[in-house]
Design an enzyme around this catalytic site. Structure first.
Site, PDB file in Angstrom:
ATOM      1  N   CYS A  94       0.817  -1.226   0.000  1.00 18.80           N
ATOM      2  CA  CYS A  94       0.000   0.000   0.000  1.00 18.80           C
ATOM      3  C   CYS A  94       0.853   1.280   0.000  1.00 18.80           C
ATOM      4  O   CYS A  94       1.463   1.588  -1.008  1.00 18.80           O
ATOM      5  CB  CYS A  94      -1.000  -0.060   1.146  1.00 18.80           C
ATOM      6  SG  CYS A  94      -2.454   0.955   0.885  1.00 18.80           S
ATOM      7  N   HIS A 195      -3.466  -5.696   2.490  1.00 19.10           N
ATOM      8  CA  HIS A 195      -3.188  -5.894   3.911  1.00 19.10           C
ATOM      9  C   HIS A 195      -3.773  -7.250   4.296  1.00 19.10           C
ATOM     10  O   HIS A 195      -4.308  -7.968   3.465  1.00 19.10           O
ATOM     11  CB  HIS A 195      -3.872  -4.802   4.740  1.00 19.10           C
ATOM     12  CG  HIS A 195      -3.474  -3.418   4.350  1.00 19.10           C
ATOM     13  ND1 HIS A 195      -2.298  -2.846   4.752  1.00 19.10           N
ATOM     14  CD2 HIS A 195      -4.099  -2.498   3.584  1.00 19.10           C
ATOM     15  CE1 HIS A 195      -2.224  -1.613   4.269  1.00 19.10           C
ATOM     16  NE2 HIS A 195      -3.288  -1.376   3.553  1.00 19.10           N
TER      17      HIS A 195
END
Ligand code: GLN
Length: 243
Positions: A94, A195
């Protein structure tokens, strides 16, 4: 750092470690120890120099301001680029993924230079934030089972010619470009929006990093299945969520 150990570097836990991304370091360590590999783990805070002789570097996600600070410090430090020049493997998530590209939009709405280790550019998505469970098929050349993860990002990432999409989404937004791509990679540097932490959901990714770092084609199998229940649960959740 001793020569016989695998050196695992967890980059900037004080700035980049949202959604339990530190779990990635735990899983890489665990999968290495299960193969009786000696692992030395270095958690390098943002006020410390990045070691250049690590074997595997992991970088997590972060909020917009810590992301800018991390990018500034990593650029100033230069150690991660030198490590990649030395052949290190890097896996990023990310905000970490966006930092490894050429540039991203920072918390001030300005174009912030990245490290240029991945041929990607991130912009700010104009539409809704990409949030939710993701299911994707990883590039067949990497020979890995389907990718499960959780995404939460405003950034949209565009791949240049020398970056391959890490995966193709079945469910979820991934890079957010609408072309079905998720993440990016080249020979040694990987980025994903996932994630989860992504290694706990997909421990075979940890094995891939170990194989690349050790320059071997295979690792001894490990006898553990705990993650299959987690995978099954999260894949079911991804499939059940509204489109
Ligand atoms: N700040 C970045 C974005 O929103 C990354 C967020 C994250 O790491 N979860 O795109």
């Amino acid at each position: 750092m001793s020569d016989s150990s695998l050196r695992l570097v967890w980059v900037y836990p004080d700035l980049l470690s949202t959604y339990g991304d530190q779990g990635n370091a735990l899983v890489v360590e665990r999968r290495a120890r299960q193969r009786r590999l000696n692992v030395e783990r270095y958690d390098v805070r943002s006020d410390q120099p990045i070691p250049t002789s690590g074997d595997i570097y992991l970088i997590g996600g972060g909020e917009d301001r810590p992301q800018r600070l991390a990018a500034e410090r990593l650029r100033r430090d230069g150690g991660l680029q030198r490590a990649v020049g030395n052949g290190a493997i890097v896996f990023s998530v990310c905000a970490g993924y966006q930092i490894l590209g050429h540039e991203f939009i920072n918390d001030l709405g300005e174009r912030e230079p990245g490290l240029g280790l991945l041929d990607v550019v991130s912009t700010r998505g104009e539409g809704e934030r990409c949030v939710g469970d993701v299911l994707a098929d990883i590039d067949p050349q990497l020979n890995l089972p389907p990718l499960t993860g959780f995404e939460n990002h405003q950034g949209v990432t565009h791949l240049g010619p020398t970056a391959r999409p890490f995966a193709r989404t079945r469910i979820g937004r991934g890079n957010g470009t609408g072309d079905g791509t998720e993440g990016a990679f080249n020979d040694t540097v990987f980025g994903t929006y996932m994630h989860g932490p992504v290694m706990a959901r997909n421990p075979q990714i940890a094995d891939l990093l170990l194989k690349l770092a050790l320059d071997v084609n295979a690792l001894p199998p490990v006898d553990e299945q705990w993650y299959e229940a987690l995978r099954g649960e999260r894949i079911a959740a991804a499939t059940a969520q509204p489109a």
